[in-house]
Design a protein around this motif. Structure first.
Motif, short mmCIF file in Angstrom:
data_model
loop_
_atom_site.label_atom_id
_atom_site.label_comp_id
_atom_site.label_asym_id
_atom_site.label_seq_id
_atom_site.Cartn_x
_atom_site.Cartn_y
_atom_site.Cartn_z
N ASN A 147 0.87 -1.18 0.00
CA ASN A 147 0.00 0.00 0.00
C ASN A 147 0.90 1.23 0.00
O ASN A 147 1.73 1.39 0.90
CB ASN A 147 -0.91 0.01 1.23
CG ASN A 147 -1.84 -1.18 1.26
OD1 ASN A 147 -2.47 -1.51 0.26
ND2 ASN A 147 -1.94 -1.84 2.41
N LEU A 148 0.77 2.05 -1.03
CA LEU A 148 1.65 3.20 -1.19
C LEU A 148 0.86 4.49 -1.07
O LEU A 148 -0.17 4.67 -1.73
CB LEU A 148 2.35 3.15 -2.54
CG LEU A 148 3.44 4.22 -2.74
CD1 LEU A 148 4.70 3.82 -2.00
CD2 LEU A 148 3.75 4.40 -4.22
N THR A 149 1.34 5.38 -0.21
CA THR A 149 0.74 6.70 -0.04
C THR A 149 1.74 7.75 -0.50
O THR A 149 2.91 7.72 -0.10
CB THR A 149 0.37 6.96 1.43
OG1 THR A 149 -0.57 5.97 1.86
CG2 THR A 149 -0.23 8.35 1.60
N PHE A 187 6.83 12.88 -1.02
CA PHE A 187 7.06 11.86 0.00
C PHE A 187 6.24 10.62 -0.36
O PHE A 187 5.10 10.74 -0.82
CB PHE A 187 6.61 12.35 1.39
CG PHE A 187 7.30 13.60 1.85
CD1 PHE A 187 8.47 13.54 2.58
CD2 PHE A 187 6.77 14.84 1.54
CE1 PHE A 187 9.10 14.70 3.01
CE2 PHE A 187 7.38 16.01 1.96
CZ PHE A 187 8.55 15.94 2.70
N ALA A 188 6.82 9.45 -0.16
CA ALA A 188 6.11 8.20 -0.42
C ALA A 188 6.33 7.26 0.76
O ALA A 188 7.45 7.11 1.25
CB ALA A 188 6.60 7.55 -1.71
N LEU A 189 5.25 6.63 1.20
CA LEU A 189 5.31 5.66 2.30
C LEU A 189 4.66 4.37 1.82
O LEU A 189 3.50 4.36 1.39
CB LEU A 189 4.56 6.18 3.53
CG LEU A 189 4.37 5.18 4.67
CD1 LEU A 189 5.72 4.75 5.25
CD2 LEU A 189 3.47 5.76 5.77
N SER A 190 5.41 3.28 1.87
CA SER A 190 4.93 1.97 1.45
C SER A 190 4.85 1.05 2.66
O SER A 190 5.81 0.98 3.45
CB SER A 190 5.88 1.38 0.40
OG SER A 190 5.42 0.12 -0.04
N THR A 191 3.73 0.36 2.84
CA THR A 191 3.54 -0.49 4.01
C THR A 191 2.98 -1.86 3.63
O THR A 191 2.16 -1.98 2.72
CB THR A 191 2.58 0.17 5.01
OG1 THR A 191 1.31 0.40 4.38
CG2 THR A 191 3.13 1.49 5.51
N VAL A 192 3.46 -2.87 4.34
CA VAL A 192 2.93 -4.24 4.28
C VAL A 192 3.03 -4.80 5.69
O VAL A 192 4.13 -5.07 6.17
CB VAL A 192 3.71 -5.14 3.30
CG1 VAL A 192 3.16 -6.56 3.35
CG2 VAL A 192 3.63 -4.61 1.89
N TYR A 196 7.84 -1.45 6.32
CA TYR A 196 7.58 -0.20 5.61
C TYR A 196 8.80 0.24 4.81
O TYR A 196 9.92 -0.23 5.01
CB TYR A 196 7.18 0.90 6.60
CG TYR A 196 8.33 1.47 7.41
CD1 TYR A 196 8.94 2.67 7.03
CD2 TYR A 196 8.80 0.82 8.54
CE1 TYR A 196 10.00 3.20 7.76
CE2 TYR A 196 9.85 1.34 9.28
CZ TYR A 196 10.45 2.53 8.88
OH TYR A 196 11.49 3.04 9.61
N GLY A 197 8.55 1.14 3.87
CA GLY A 197 9.61 1.78 3.10
C GLY A 197 9.26 3.24 2.91
O GLY A 197 8.09 3.61 2.89
N ILE A 198 10.26 4.08 2.78
CA ILE A 198 10.03 5.52 2.65
C ILE A 198 10.87 6.08 1.51
O ILE A 198 11.94 5.55 1.19
CB ILE A 198 10.35 6.28 3.96
CG1 ILE A 198 11.77 5.95 4.44
CG2 ILE A 198 9.32 5.97 5.03
CD1 ILE A 198 12.18 6.72 5.68
#
Length: 209
Positions: A147-149, A187-192, A196-198
């Protein structure tokens, strides 16, 4: 003769004053140097002690019992960090941890989870347009379904602030934003789950004749 005695007395008093002032100045300087030296030594010793505790916690396996509070050693490292023991450690009362680590002074331990999801951006440093508003396409790829914001904030050339927000799911994430000319930060935030990744980047939107 009296005038001569008076002159000698004045000279003597001036000499004593200068001597006393010099001694006082030297004392102050020595005290300041000692104070700084003691502070530096304390700082170095505290840093070394902190490093020792961190190495112990992350490189030793510890000696844990089935009931964690009865464990004789609270380390949770080794070849890799033991998440269960780490959770126990974080949940223990401060006084209990202080006692088990045999640390007589106050301390603070900060545990941070580092990003583990790789975000691959496809972003230009500069986008050009023939009008005051440009359609900017930004793409991110991730190695797994996430999921990427994405958040974009910036300052337009007319002095106004701008912000945009969007989300996406999957491995390939493509966003289209209508942006005025100006400078922007993305800015991008990826979560599983709890992973997470930034990502953080910059780009510019300009108008060309």
């Amino acid at each position: 003769m009296d005038r001569m005695k008076g002159q000698l007395s004045i000279d003597y008093a001036a000499s004593v004053f200068i001597f006393a002032t010099t001694i006082l100045f030297m004392f102050v300087q020595l005290f300041q140097q000692y104070h700084v030296s003691v502070w530096e030594v304390d700082a170095i010793q505290n840093k070394l002690e902190a490093e020792r505790i961190v190495r112990f916690l992350t490189q030793e396996t510890g000696n844990w019992s089935s009931y964690p509070f009865n464990s004789s050693s609270l380390a949770f490292g080794g070849s890799e960090l033991n998440q269960t023991r780490l959770d126990y450690f974080v949940g223990m009362p401060y006084s209990h941890v202080q006692n088990k680590l045999d640390v007589p002074y106050d301390f603070q331990i900060v545990i941070k989870k580092l990003p583990s999801i790789v975000i691959i951006p496809d972003i230009k440093k500069q986008y050009s347009t023939n009008s005051s508003v440009d359609t900017v396409r930004i793409r991110f790829d991730t190695m797994e379904n996430t999921n990427l914001t994405t958040i974009i904030v910036g300052l337009t050339t007319d002095g106004r602030g701008a912000s945009h927000y969007n989300t996406s799911s999957g491995k390939f994430h493509s966003f289209i934003f209508s942006l005025k000319t100006g400078n922007y930060e993305v800015f991008a935030l990826s979560t599983v789950g709890d992973e997470y990744g930034i990502y953080q980047g910059f780009f510019e939107v300009i108008t060309v004749a």
